[in-house]
Design a protein around this motif. Structure first.
Motif, PDB file in Angstrom:
ATOM      1  N   GLY A  59       0.865  -1.115   0.047  1.00 12.15           N
ATOM      2  CA  GLY A  59      -0.095  -0.032   0.128  1.00 12.15           C
ATOM      3  C   GLY A  59       0.811   1.388   0.009  1.00 12.15           C
ATOM      4  O   GLY A  59       0.632   2.201  -0.802  1.00 12.15           O
ATOM      5  N   ARG A  60       2.039   1.343   0.813  1.00 10.50           N
ATOM      6  CA  ARG A  60       2.890   2.538   0.831  1.00 10.50           C
ATOM      7  C   ARG A  60       3.405   2.516  -0.256  1.00 10.50           C
ATOM      8  O   ARG A  60       3.798   3.685  -0.878  1.00 10.50           O
ATOM      9  CB  ARG A  60       3.829   2.340   2.135  1.00 10.50           C
ATOM     10  N   ARG A  61       3.957   1.541  -1.090  1.00  5.89           N
ATOM     11  CA  ARG A  61       4.513   1.608  -2.303  1.00  5.89           C
ATOM     12  C   ARG A  61       3.889   2.139  -3.289  1.00  5.89           C
ATOM     13  O   ARG A  61       4.095   3.088  -4.043  1.00  5.89           O
ATOM     14  CB  ARG A  61       5.105   0.266  -2.696  1.00  5.89           C
ATOM     15  N   PHE A  62       2.432   1.738  -3.273  1.00  7.66           N
ATOM     16  CA  PHE A  62       1.590   2.392  -4.201  1.00  7.66           C
ATOM     17  C   PHE A  62       1.050   3.970  -4.001  1.00  7.66           C
ATOM     18  O   PHE A  62       1.265   4.630  -4.890  1.00  7.66           O
ATOM     19  CB  PHE A  62      -0.032   1.587  -4.302  1.00  7.66           C
ATOM     20  N   LEU A  63       1.196   4.372  -2.713  1.00  5.93           N
ATOM     21  CA  LEU A  63       1.072   5.675  -2.293  1.00  5.93           C
ATOM     22  C   LEU A  63       2.286   6.446  -2.834  1.00  5.93           C
ATOM     23  O   LEU A  63       2.264   7.555  -3.462  1.00  5.93           O
ATOM     24  CB  LEU A  63       1.021   6.046  -0.900  1.00  5.93           C
ATOM     25  N   LEU A  64       3.433   6.097  -2.734  1.00 11.93           N
ATOM     26  CA  LEU A  64       4.612   6.768  -3.194  1.00 11.93           C
ATOM     27  C   LEU A  64       4.452   6.760  -4.865  1.00 11.93           C
ATOM     28  O   LEU A  64       4.904   7.852  -5.229  1.00 11.93           O
ATOM     29  CB  LEU A  64       5.982   5.811  -2.884  1.00 11.93           C
ATOM     30  N   LEU A  65       4.057   5.827  -5.482  1.00 13.24           N
ATOM     31  CA  LEU A  65       3.952   6.053  -7.045  1.00 13.24           C
ATOM     32  C   LEU A  65       2.863   7.030  -7.462  1.00 13.24           C
ATOM     33  O   LEU A  65       3.283   7.820  -8.107  1.00 13.24           O
ATOM     34  CB  LEU A  65       3.316   4.737  -7.418  1.00 13.24           C
ATOM     35  N   LEU A  66       1.813   6.992  -6.455  1.00 17.59           N
ATOM     36  CA  LEU A  66       0.630   8.331  -6.779  1.00 17.59           C
ATOM     37  C   LEU A  66       1.280   9.498  -6.649  1.00 17.59           C
ATOM     38  O   LEU A  66       1.385  10.484  -7.426  1.00 17.59           O
ATOM     39  CB  LEU A  66      -0.508   8.059  -5.905  1.00 17.59           C
ATOM     40  N   GLY A  67       2.355   9.511  -5.355  1.00 19.32           N
ATOM     41  CA  GLY A  67       2.922  11.026  -5.001  1.00 19.32           C
ATOM     42  C   GLY A  67       3.668  11.364  -5.955  1.00 19.32           C
ATOM     43  O   GLY A  67       3.678  12.292  -6.610  1.00 19.32           O
ATOM     44  N   ALA A  68       4.373  10.297  -6.636  1.00 27.79           N
ATOM     45  CA  ALA A  68       5.343  10.672  -7.769  1.00 27.79           C
ATOM     46  C   ALA A  68       4.747  11.366  -9.043  1.00 27.79           C
ATOM     47  O   ALA A  68       5.102  12.216  -9.454  1.00 27.79           O
ATOM     48  CB  ALA A  68       6.180   9.508  -8.030  1.00 27.79           C
ATOM     49  N   VAL A  69       3.499  10.591  -9.198  1.00 30.05           N
ATOM     50  CA  VAL A  69       2.946  11.201 -10.595  1.00 30.05           C
ATOM     51  C   VAL A  69       2.371  12.399 -10.205  1.00 30.05           C
ATOM     52  O   VAL A  69       2.358  13.481 -11.002  1.00 30.05           O
ATOM     53  CB  VAL A  69       2.077  10.211 -10.983  1.00 30.05           C
ATOM     54  N   ALA A  70       1.862  12.661  -8.966  1.00 33.11           N
ATOM     55  CA  ALA A  70       1.180  14.131  -8.893  1.00 33.11           C
ATOM     56  C   ALA A  70       2.328  15.024  -8.824  1.00 33.11           C
ATOM     57  O   ALA A  70       2.029  16.160  -9.327  1.00 33.11           O
ATOM     58  CB  ALA A  70       0.407  13.876  -7.279  1.00 33.11           C
TER      59      ALA A  70
END
Lengths: 284, 333
Positions: free
Chosen positions: B4-15
């Motif tokens: 989950g945390r990894r996915f949030l990091l991905l979203l954060g990077a895209v944002a």
């Protein structure tokens, strides 16, 4: 039409003997140390450029220039062994391959700084040509063939008859036992690199009158020498010589179909053989 | 790390990528250039790390995959898409809709080539595999050089400028996300198993063939995407840009970062991209420095820089004698 095929065949033998010489250099190092030396083509390039530059720009006589070129190549080989190969001698093969690739890149960059990026030429060792069967054969071709045969014979004698040659073979056969017999493996490795670089330097100097030489041409030639060695079976010098001749012929006749893809041929040979017959085409 | 945390990091990077991209006119163009290059190199290094690092295969042909991606993506935006949809040639439409499809096409084509190049890894390992992959990379380059429809030796010019910070940062984040999620999943432990001991892995029922090919295909896919980004960033590509040196450069990032160490590899990719920028005054020595670095690394710490062992070795003269790390095991005869 007949003479056309003859010309292709003669050219094939010429280029093939050069490849054969380079493959011999590969095998000398591989048999003694187990290293696949990817800087072989760079030794060739250094020998050739050193000779061509002192002859062309320095005005040094041909004989001296040749000796200087061969010497420069041999010295480079010895230095590479001491500085780059010796510290990683006990590493896995991949590390050794990366190191030799790194060495080849350093040598290439150094050569482009020393000699620039322009091509260099050497005059042929003797001018003129011989006409036989309606075909003109350049005198340089005989030099190539003669020197190649002499080198091969000399090397064969050295490895079979001399104590030093036998010691080098012993290192290849069984490094541990060779060490126990009192053979200095470090010295043998140094000798192998020096000898192999000398061979490469000779082949470079022979080749330069036919093709010009520049800092980036060595890599491809080294690769072709490697392809020849693989074709014959790594570690079998005589088979490697045959491999060189076959590759030279293949290339000449292949270029008749499509010269653009000449470079792919040697690479494809390497890939197919490593995959299907890593022991070479002559192994039973 | 939890998925989950990894996915949030991905979203954060895209944002972060989209925000930076929207504000890109405020950023110094030079820094923008460097940032895009860094991100592309991160994609290349992280994807090669899956093959070389985690799975333990040694590939030296990554620039070949990059070339395939670059050429296929550029052909898509330049020839194929306008040919199919004549209305689609407005720059905005190409940037928003055609470009992602082009990247995907480039990635897929490179992935297909990955099957071909990965197949030898079933029979060869170590130095022989390195040679064969090197050969494949060069063959790909020579084929493009002789392909007149994409400019031959002169290269392909006039590629639309679609690459921006949003796409590069998102793609880099996606690559890191995909690779780390893969190798840290139950399925993905198989990659490391293949690297550690192939025979043992096979003995416990791991399909090593599938893992090796998967590593090559996924690695090649992302290299293809990196190639697509590169082409639409430089606006012109030529075969010389994807030569053996480029493969070495990528391999150097992986070796420097430590094989199978994603964070280390990312740091190495960033450092090795910034280094030439800092060394611009001595640009002609760049390749020489790189090569020296490669040899030096192999001589001193073939395990990569960014791990505790290296720092221990670095500090060992100042520590007690017992702190010195053990020598590498000798090469088996």
């Amino acid at each position: 039409m007949e003479s056309f095929w003859l010309i292709l065949a003669i050219k094939g033998v010429m280029i093939g003997s050069i490849y054969a010489l380079i493959s011999l250099g590969f095998n000398v190092i591989y048999r003694t140390t187990g290293v696949l030396n990817f800087a072989q083509g760079e030794f060739l390039m250094i020998g050739s450029l050193a000779a061509a530059s002192v002859h062309g720009k320095g005005g040094v006589g041909m004989g001296t220039a040749l000796l200087l070129g061969v010497g420069a190549a041999g010295l480079t080989g010895a230095l590479v062994d001491r500085l780059a190969i010796r510290p990683v001698r006990h590493s896995p093969p991949v590390v050794l391959v990366i190191v030799t690739i790194g060495v080849s890149l350093v040598l290439r960059a150094a050569a482009s700084l020393i000699w620039g990026t322009d091509p260099y030429h050497l005059p042929p060792m003797s001018e003129g040509h011989v006409t036989a069967g309606g075909v003109q054969i350049e005198a340089q071709s005989f030099w190539i063939l003669g020197v190649a045969v002499a080198c091969m014979a000399g090397l064969a004698l050295f490895f079979q008859r001399t104590a030093l040659g036998r010691a080098m073979r012993a290192c290849a056969e069984n490094p541990e036992a060779a060490g126990l017999c009192g053979i200095d493996r470090g010295a043998m490795s140094l000798l192998a690199f020096g000898l192999s670089a000398v061979l490469a330097g000779i082949s470079g100097i022979l080749l330069t009158p036919l093709l010009s030489m520049s800092y980036d041409r060595g890599t491809m030639l080294g690769l072709k020498g490697f392809a020849s060695a693989v074709l014959g079976g790594l570690g079998h010098p005589v088979a490697g010589v045959a491999g060189g001749l076959i590759l030279g012929m293949l290339e000449q006749f292949g270029a008749w179909f499509s010269s653009a893809h000449k470079e792919i041929l040697a690479l494809s040979v390497v890939i197919v053989l490593l995959l299907c017959r890593p022991q070479g085409i002559f192994a039973r | 790390m939890m998925p989950g945390r990894r996915f949030l990091l991905l979203l954060g990077a895209v944002a972060a990528g989209s925000v930076l991209s929207l504000q890109s006119h405020r950023i110094n163009p030079y820094f923008l250039d460097v940032a895009v290059t860094v991100a592309i190199n991160v994609i290349l290094a992280v994807s090669l790390n899956l093959i070389n690092g985690y799975t333990g295969q040694f590939s030296l042909g990554h620039a070949g995959f990059m070339a395939i991606g670059a050429y296929i993506a550029a052909s898509t935006t330049m020839f194929w898409a306008p040919g199919l949809l004549p209305a689609a040639s407005s720059p905005g439409f190409i940037g928003m809709a055609v470009f992602p499809a082009a990247l995907l096409a480039g990635g897929l084509a490179a992935g297909l080539a990955g099957i071909l190049v990965g197949a030898p890894s079933l029979r060869l390992k170590g130095d022989y595999l390195a040679i064969v992959t090197l050969g494949f990379g060069e063959i790909i380059r020579v084929i493009f050089r002789n392909l007149e429809s994409v400019g031959g030796a002169l290269g392909l010019n006039g590629i639309p400028a679609c690459t921006n910070l949003f796409w590069t940062i998102s793609m880099a984040a996606l690559t890191i996300y995909a690779v780390t999620s893969m190798v840290h999943s139950t399925y993905g432990r198989g990659f490391t198993a293949v690297q550690d001991d192939e025979i043992a892995a096979e003995a416990i029922g791991i399909n090593t063939t599938r893992y090796k090919i998967t590593a090559f295909v996924v690695g090649a896919f992302f290299a293809g995407i990196a190639g697509g980004l590169y082409g639409h960033f430089k606006l012109s590509i030529d075969p010389r840009g994807f030569d053996f040196m480029k493969s070495i450069e990528i391999a150097l990032m992986v070796i420097l970062g430590g094989m199978g160490n994603t964070v280390g590899v990312i740091i190495a990719a960033i450092l090795l991209t910034l280094l030439p920028e800092l060394l611009r005054p001595v640009a002609e020595y760049r390749m020489m420095l790189y090569s020296f670095l490669l040899i030096l690394l192999m001589l001193t710490c073939p395990q990569g820089l960014f791990q505790p062992r290296f720092f221990r070795r670095l500090l060992s003269p100042f520590l007690r004698g017992s702190a010195a790390p053990a020598e590498d095991p000798p090469r088996p005869a």
